[in-house]
Design an enzyme around this catalytic site. Structure first.
Site, mmCIF file in Angstrom:
data_model
loop_
_atom_site.group_PDB
_atom_site.id
_atom_site.type_symbol
_atom_site.label_atom_id
_atom_site.label_comp_id
_atom_site.label_asym_id
_atom_site.label_seq_id
_atom_site.Cartn_x
_atom_site.Cartn_y
_atom_site.Cartn_z
ATOM 1 N N TYR A 63 -0.401 4.351 19.401
ATOM 2 C CA TYR A 63 0.756 3.445 18.602
ATOM 3 C C TYR A 63 1.014 2.847 19.833
ATOM 4 C CZ TYR A 63 2.115 5.962 14.019
ATOM 5 O OH TYR A 63 1.547 6.976 13.346
ATOM 6 N N ASP A 90 -0.379 9.552 3.680
ATOM 7 C CA ASP A 90 -1.498 10.118 3.653
ATOM 8 C C ASP A 90 -1.597 11.606 3.884
ATOM 9 O OD1 ASP A 90 -0.638 11.099 6.462
ATOM 10 O OD2 ASP A 90 0.133 9.312 6.330
ATOM 11 N N GLN A 93 -1.654 -3.529 -0.636
ATOM 12 C CA GLN A 93 -1.875 -4.013 0.532
ATOM 13 C C GLN A 93 -3.296 -3.529 0.840
ATOM 14 O OE1 GLN A 93 0.508 -0.621 2.683
ATOM 15 N NE2 GLN A 93 0.328 0.837 0.902
ATOM 16 N N ASP A 108 8.701 3.489 -7.091
ATOM 17 C CA ASP A 108 9.634 3.589 -5.768
ATOM 18 C C ASP A 108 10.314 4.687 -5.178
ATOM 19 O OD1 ASP A 108 12.619 1.935 -4.996
ATOM 20 O OD2 ASP A 108 10.983 0.834 -4.107
ATOM 21 N N ASP A 137 8.568 9.356 6.085
ATOM 22 C CA ASP A 137 8.448 8.254 6.672
ATOM 23 C C ASP A 137 7.518 6.767 6.129
ATOM 24 O OD1 ASP A 137 5.638 8.505 8.171
ATOM 25 O OD2 ASP A 137 4.284 9.856 7.198
ATOM 26 N N SER A 138 8.991 6.508 6.674
ATOM 27 C CA SER A 138 8.167 4.837 6.342
ATOM 28 C C SER A 138 7.554 4.021 6.650
ATOM 29 C CB SER A 138 9.313 3.919 5.534
ATOM 30 O OG SER A 138 10.295 4.075 6.845
ATOM 31 N N SER A 139 7.034 2.456 6.855
ATOM 32 C CA SER A 139 6.173 2.009 7.125
ATOM 33 C C SER A 139 7.628 0.990 7.920
ATOM 34 C CB SER A 139 5.418 0.782 6.547
ATOM 35 O OG SER A 139 6.185 0.327 4.982
ATOM 36 N N ASP A 140 6.778 0.233 8.778
ATOM 37 C CA ASP A 140 7.650 -1.022 9.876
ATOM 38 C C ASP A 140 8.831 -1.246 9.194
ATOM 39 O OD1 ASP A 140 6.451 0.844 12.016
ATOM 40 O OD2 ASP A 140 5.548 -1.193 12.727
#
Length: 367
Positions: free
Chosen positions: A286, A135, A80, A186, A205-208
Site C-alpha cells: 500500500y 476477497d 468495476q 448494498d 472492509d470498504s474501499s477508499d
C-alpha cells in the site's frame, strides 16, 4: 485517494524522477561530471511492466514489478474492472479499477489486523457482520474464532467473490463454512434493515471513500456513504450493548487521509462510541507502506482483558488456525502512534484510557 498507472503503462514522470534523484546524488558526491559519467539508475533499469500508485498530495509513487505475461484474469463487472496479475515477488495481486487491493505476500497484515483486533477486543463474539471484503480474507480470519456462531458477509460485487474463489483459494473458500452467510447487496441498505442490537462485532472492509486527482481536487467515491455519520450511527444501533466496530482507516502519512481519520473518528464519537482509536498496520504494497483501522467500542469497560486475549489466541493457534502477522502484543501496540500522528488525531485530549492500561478482567463464560 490513489491515482494509478495501469500495468502496461510506463509512468514516465516517476521514472524521470528516479533517474534525476540518482544523478543528483552522483553530482553531490563527485560533481556534475560524475553524474554524467556514472548514472546510478537509468530508464532501462526501471521495469516497464509494473502496476503503481501515485499519491499526488505528497508526490509519492510506488510500483510492483509484474511477471512476464502477468495478466491471469480480467473482467469488467457491473461495478468495476477486476484483474488478477502475477508478480515477481508479491505473488498474485488482486486489482480493482487499477488499484491494488491485496497481494499474496502481504495480505496477511491488513486482513488479520482488521479481523483479530476487534474479535479479540470483544470478550465473547458470537454474531459478526462484515461489510465489504469481497476477497474473503477477513471472513476467513473471523471464522478462526471458536466463539463465532453466525457471520453475515455483505458485498456488492459477486464477480469479485467468484474471482477470489478461483484465484485465491487459500482464503477464497471461507464461504463454505456453515457459519458464513453471504449477502450480495448494498451494505448500507443491509445495515439500515438490520434489527437493533444484532451483532457483537462489525467489521467494515470498504474501499477508499475518495480519490485525489492530479490537480489536487478531491472526488467522492460511492463508498464514502459508509463513512457518513448517519451510516456510522446505524452501525452503532445494530451493535449489542458491548459491541465493537472496526472500519478501514486509511494512512496517516497522507494529509487528506489524516483529515479523514479525524473526521471519521468524530463521527464515531458523535454516534455514541465511548472509546475510538486509530491502529496502525504495516503493509508494504500500500502507498507509504502503512494503513490503519478505526476501532470503536460502545462500552470499553466490558472489553476483554489481556490475559483473556492471550489465552484465546493460544487456543486458536493450537487448533491449526495460526496467524502470520497478528499476535497479542499488537492488540495494544498497534494503537501506539508516532507523536505527530497522535497529536493530529487526538489533539490535547487526555488519552490515558486509550492506552488500554485499565483493561478489566471479564468472565467470558456468561458474556
Amino acid at each position: 485517494m490513489r491515482i494509478t498507472t495501469k500495468p502496461w503503462t510506463v509512468a514516465g514522470a516517476a521514472t524521470a524522477l528516479v533517474a534525476f534523484h540518482a544523478n543528483s546524488v552522483a553530482a553531490a558526491v563527485g560533481g556534475p561530471d560524475a553524474a554524467a559519467a556514472s548514472p546510478i539508475i537509468t530508464y532501462d533499469d526501471v521495469p516497464a511492466n509494473r502496476i503503481g500508485e501515485l499519491e499526488t498530495s505528497i508526490g509519492f509513487y510506488q510500483a510492483i514489478e509484474l511477471a512476464e505475461n502477468s495478466l491471469l484474469f480480467s473482467k469488467q463487472s457491473k461495478y468495476q474492472d477486476i484483474e488478477v496479475h502475477k508478480s515477481k515477488f508479491y505473488g498474485k495481486i488482486l486489482v480493482l479499477d487499477g488499484v491494488i487491493q491485496l497481494t499474496e505476500r502481504d495480505a496477511d497484515s491488513y486482513n488479520e489486523m482488521m479481523a483479530h483486533i476487534p474479535m479479540f477486543q470483544h470478550p465473547n463474539p458470537k454474531r459478526v457482520l462484515i461489510v465489504g471484503g469481497g476477497d474473503g480474507y477477513v471472513l476467513k480470519e473471523v471464522l478462526k474464532h471458536r466463539s463465532v456462531l453466525h457471520v453475515d458477509h455483505v458485498d456488492l460485487d459477486e464477480d469479485v467473490i467468484h474471482t477470489c474463489e478461483e484465484y485465491f483459494p487459500q482464503w477464497g473458500d471461507a464461504w463454505k463454512d456453515p457459519r458464513a452467510f453471504l449477502h450480495i447487496c448494498d451494505g448500507a441498505q443491509f445495515v439500515r434493515d438490520a434489527a437493533d442490537g444484532t451483532y457483537d462485532v462489525i467489521i467494515q472492509d470498504s474501499s477508499d471513500p475518495f480519490v485525489v486527482g492530479e490537480d489536487g481536487t478531491m472526488t467522492t467515491l460511492p463508498s464514502a456513504a459508509l463513512y457518513d455519520e448517519d451510516h456510522i450511527c446505524q452501525l452503532h444501533r445494530i451493535l449489542k450493548p458491548n459491541g465493537i466496530l472496526n472500519i478501514q482507516g486509511e494512512s496517516f502519512n497522507v494529509p487528506t487521509s489524516l483529515g479523514g481519520i479525524i473526521s471519521w473518528r468524530r463521527n464515531m464519537e458523535a454516534c455514541g462510541f465511548k472509546r475510538t482509536r486509530y491502529g496502525s498496520i504495516m503493509t508494504s504494497s500500500y502507498p507509504t507502506g502503512q494503513i490503519g483501522l478505526l476501532l470503536g467500542e460502545k462500552e470499553p469497560s466490558l472489553s476483554a482483558d489481556y490475559a483473556s486475549v492471550s489465552r484465546r489466541y493460544r487456543e486458536m493457534i493450537s487448533n491449526e488456525k495460526k496467524t502470520t502477522y497478528y499476535h497479542p502484543p499488537l492488540q495494544k501496540g498497534c494503537f501506539e502512534l508516532p507523536l505527530w500522528a497522535h497529536e493530529n488525531i487526538y489533539g490535547s485530549e487526555d488519552t490515558s484510557d486509550l492506552l488500554c492500561d485499565n483493561w478489566q478482567t471479564i468472565d467470558t463464560k456468561d458474556s
